[in-house]
Enzyme design. Sequence first.
Site, short mmCIF file in Angstrom:
data_model
loop_
_atom_site.label_atom_id
_atom_site.label_comp_id
_atom_site.label_asym_id
_atom_site.label_seq_id
_atom_site.Cartn_x
_atom_site.Cartn_y
_atom_site.Cartn_z
N GLU A 92 28.89 44.24 46.19
CA GLU A 92 30.11 43.45 46.25
C GLU A 92 31.25 44.28 46.85
OE1 GLU A 92 28.96 40.54 42.57
OE2 GLU A 92 30.76 41.73 42.35
N CYS A 146 38.19 47.18 48.70
CA CYS A 146 37.53 47.94 47.64
C CYS A 146 36.03 47.97 47.97
CB CYS A 146 37.81 47.24 46.31
SG CYS A 146 37.07 48.07 44.92
N CYS A 187 25.05 51.46 39.20
CA CYS A 187 25.66 52.75 38.88
C CYS A 187 24.88 53.40 37.76
CB CYS A 187 27.12 52.55 38.46
SG CYS A 187 28.01 54.12 38.31
N CYS A 216 29.50 54.12 31.98
CA CYS A 216 30.81 54.10 31.32
C CYS A 216 30.86 52.89 30.39
CB CYS A 216 31.94 54.04 32.33
SG CYS A 216 32.00 55.52 33.37
N CYS A 239 32.44 49.24 31.54
CA CYS A 239 32.29 48.81 32.93
C CYS A 239 31.06 47.91 33.10
CB CYS A 239 32.17 50.04 33.84
SG CYS A 239 31.98 49.61 35.57
N GLY A 288 29.35 51.63 41.85
CA GLY A 288 28.73 52.94 42.07
C GLY A 288 29.69 54.10 41.92
N GLU A 289 29.11 55.29 41.92
CA GLU A 289 29.87 56.54 41.82
C GLU A 289 29.79 57.22 43.19
OE1 GLU A 289 31.97 58.37 39.95
OE2 GLU A 289 31.74 59.82 41.57
N SER A 349 37.40 57.37 44.51
CA SER A 349 37.57 57.39 43.05
C SER A 349 36.29 57.93 42.42
CB SER A 349 37.84 55.97 42.56
OG SER A 349 37.96 55.95 41.16
N SER A 366 38.82 58.66 37.37
CA SER A 366 38.78 57.73 36.24
C SER A 366 38.83 58.55 34.96
CB SER A 366 37.49 56.90 36.30
OG SER A 366 37.52 56.09 37.45
N LEU A 367 40.02 58.70 34.44
CA LEU A 367 40.22 59.58 33.29
C LEU A 367 39.95 58.83 31.98
CD1 LEU A 367 41.12 62.48 32.65
CD2 LEU A 367 43.47 61.63 32.50
N HIS A 368 40.75 57.85 31.71
CA HIS A 368 40.55 56.89 30.60
C HIS A 368 40.69 57.46 29.19
CE1 HIS A 368 39.52 54.34 33.83
NE2 HIS A 368 38.29 54.76 34.00
N ASN A 403 39.63 44.75 32.02
CA ASN A 403 39.12 43.44 32.45
C ASN A 403 37.84 43.13 31.68
OD1 ASN A 403 41.06 42.91 34.57
ND2 ASN A 403 40.12 44.62 35.63
N CYS A 416 38.64 45.20 38.67
CA CYS A 416 38.04 46.51 38.38
C CYS A 416 37.00 46.39 37.27
CB CYS A 416 39.09 47.49 37.86
SG CYS A 416 40.44 47.73 38.96
#
Length: 387
Positions: A113, A130, A137, A141, A144, A184-185, A216, A238-240, A315, A358
């Site tokens: 996507e 994006c 992935c 996480c 996600c 993905g990463e 990212s 991506s800290l979070h 989200n 996201c």
Amino acid sequence: MAVVSVPLTLPPTGLAPAVASPACLNLLDLDLKGCEQLVMELGHKPFHGRNLFKWVHKHGVTDFGAMTDLSLKLRYQLQAVAEIRPLHLVEDWPSADGTRKWVLELADGQRVETVYIPVLIPQERRHTLCVSSQVGCALDCAFCATARQGFNRNLTPGEIVGQVWHASRWLGEAPSNIVMMGMGEPLANFDNLVKALAIMQDDLAYMVAKQRLTVSTSGIVPNIYRLAEVSDVSLAVSLHAPNDPLRDELVPINRKYPLEVLIPACRAYIGDNLRRRVTWEYVMLDGVNDSPTHAKQLIRLLEGTRSKVNLIPFNPFPGSDFRTSSLERIEAFRDRLIRSGIFTTTRKTRGDEIAAACGQLVGRVRDRARRAPIATLWPPPAVDLAQ
Ligand code: SAH
């Protein structure tokens, strides 16, 4: 520019035109050097490779007949060994705010996507694309949707760039901003990513400026150092979570590369250049990472690093147990950071009604490692391109 296509019917070289097949060399996979190399191997001067590269990316042609500044001989030779194989658009999801999600099919039937997000400022034609880097992935996480799909494979450079190729054809121009924030990463697909970034930045292709091209990562530390050696794109992380125990839970790669190694790697990435800073993505999870104490810890953690914090309202997706923080809590968190001198923005959720926001991208992963079912009636039906 109008492109007049010359149908190639009588190969003067005696070479039979190639029948397109997934095994055939896809020119979308080649950077400028690769195109030059290819035409040299076919016995021509390297500058024809520049023209070829431009035809593929800048003009977006898929037909060698249209490449009118290449000799007929070269065009027939190219047709015998290569093709321009774009991704196949299978779903097109327009959203009320102008955001658009494209589901693109790869040669092996996998789907990824890509999300197009226009900037909502009148008179400004700016937009962000994006882009996905992998089918699924592997990082798992906790919050996600892509992670739930499991991981299948890396995208090739041509499949990464193919998303930009598609968007540029649709827009009539290259996207002004590109963020590697789709499925993905990116840093787990390092070589293909770097090649794709170079094509996105190339003046003969999409000409995306380094400040407007962002990778990212969830924090694959060795590859942050490697990226610094070969690229100058912007870095988002991506800290979070502002401490290891919480980050270990939310972003499990933290168990391998904890904050004490992640933060120095990011500092090294931006180096001494005062105009550069790290963007930290921080998803706001109600009651999980959004308290005043978390804000204080975050301020301490980022001390001495030129930073921008991007707060992302969570989200939701089916099967997820998290809830997004209330607006008041997000604002209080943001104000604390701002008061301490950290530039902080709150990301506006775009495209959530088409599951394009996201963390909502799921594509279709022929799963090798599916983790949990995604409800079959979600997202709602897309525009059917066959009708
Ligand atoms: N793997 C890379 C690229 C994905 S970027 C990375 O982790 O950075 C996608 C961004 O959206 C990441 O910051 C990710 O953590 C965030 N995200 C994932 N799921 C989300 C969700 N449900 N709500 C809001 N943001 C989410």
